[in-house]
Design a protein around this motif. Structure first.
Motif, mmCIF file in Angstrom:
data_model
loop_
_atom_site.group_PDB
_atom_site.id
_atom_site.type_symbol
_atom_site.label_atom_id
_atom_site.label_comp_id
_atom_site.label_asym_id
_atom_site.label_seq_id
_atom_site.Cartn_x
_atom_site.Cartn_y
_atom_site.Cartn_z
ATOM 1 N N GLN A 1 31.608 4.430 -1.389
ATOM 2 C CA GLN A 1 32.027 4.650 -2.730
ATOM 3 C C GLN A 1 31.339 6.062 -3.310
ATOM 4 N N SER B 1 29.075 1.028 -0.108
ATOM 5 C CA SER B 1 29.451 0.119 -1.222
ATOM 6 C C SER B 1 29.305 -1.347 -0.762
ATOM 7 N N VAL C 1 29.659 -3.738 -3.603
ATOM 8 C CA VAL C 1 30.225 -4.272 -4.562
ATOM 9 C C VAL C 1 30.779 -5.551 -4.724
ATOM 10 N N ASP D 1 33.080 -5.554 0.850
ATOM 11 C CA ASP D 1 32.057 -4.448 1.133
ATOM 12 C C ASP D 1 30.915 -5.120 1.856
#
Length: 223
Positions: free
Chosen positions: A17, A115, A117, A121
């Motif tokens: 990200q 990432s 999240v 991920d």
């Protein structure tokens, strides 16, 4: 890297990200640190220390950030704070914010982060939600942070969903990933933060920020 990692045979495929240049971020930190200063403290390999801090085996300095002032405060002070009867509010001990500051910063350039999240991920680094939610095994999280760093040498840090302000983001930066010629990653926005959370005005402003999460910092009790 220290040369101790990687220590597993699993191949990680971290998702990324990118935090754009010019993004406003927030941080709660000891007032003795500059707002953009990385924390030089290293965690114990097995016991004390933050979830993603460096250790003697992988001695990077860390800087925790969040996407808003509310998330930064929540991540810092709301751990294990229950809703109390009968008001249904959470009381934060004054000592939690004593000699601490809330600072606003802005990214000087893009930050390329791994990432963590969502589920895909976490699966990409062979983990699940326990990496972020297990309060009893920070040593494992630190160990896995080092594994991610070893297999993603261009990553500047990690980003994940805040546990204490869901759908918002928390992140950590690694100091040794900023040795290039672009300079420091963060610019301090000196007029936006709270220099002394323990002051009467600082506590008042912090409580206004925390109000949506039904939390408030208690008044100081001096011996």
């Amino acid at each position: 890297m220290s040369g101790f990692f990687p220590m597993i045979d699993l191949e990680l495929r971290p998702n990324r990200q990118v935090i754009p240049a010019g993004t406003e971020l927030w941080r709660v930190h000891q007032s003795t640190y500059a707002p953009d200063q990385f924390n030089p403290k290293l965690a114990d390999i097995h016991f004390d220390g933050g979830r993603f801090e460096g250790t003697v085996l992988d001695p990077y300095h860390s800087l925790y950030l969040a996407d808003s002032a509310l998330t930064a405060l929540a991540e810092s002070v709301l751990r294990s704070r229950p809703f109390e009867l009968p008001r249904g509010r959470r009381t934060i001990p004054f000592r939690t914010i004593w000699r601490r500051s809330l600072s606003a910063l802005r990214t000087r350039y893009e930050l390329n982060l791994v990432s963590l999240v969502d589920g895909k991920d976490l699966a990409a680094v062979c983990q699940d939600s326990t990496l972020l939610e297990d309060e009893s095994n920070y040593a494992k999280a630190r160990r896995w942070s080092s594994e991610i760093r070893a297999q993603a040498p261009d990553a500047m840090g990690l980003v994940w969903e805040s546990r204490r302000n869901r759908s918002q983001l928390a992140m950590v930066l690694f100091h040794d990933r900023f040795g290039h010629g672009d300079g420091p990653p963060l610019e301090v926005l000196g007029d936006r933060g709270i220099a002394d959370l323990g002051s009467q005005e600082g506590r008042k402003r912090a409580n206004e920020i925390l109000e949506p999460l039904r939390a408030e910092i208690s008044e100081p009790v001096w011996p």
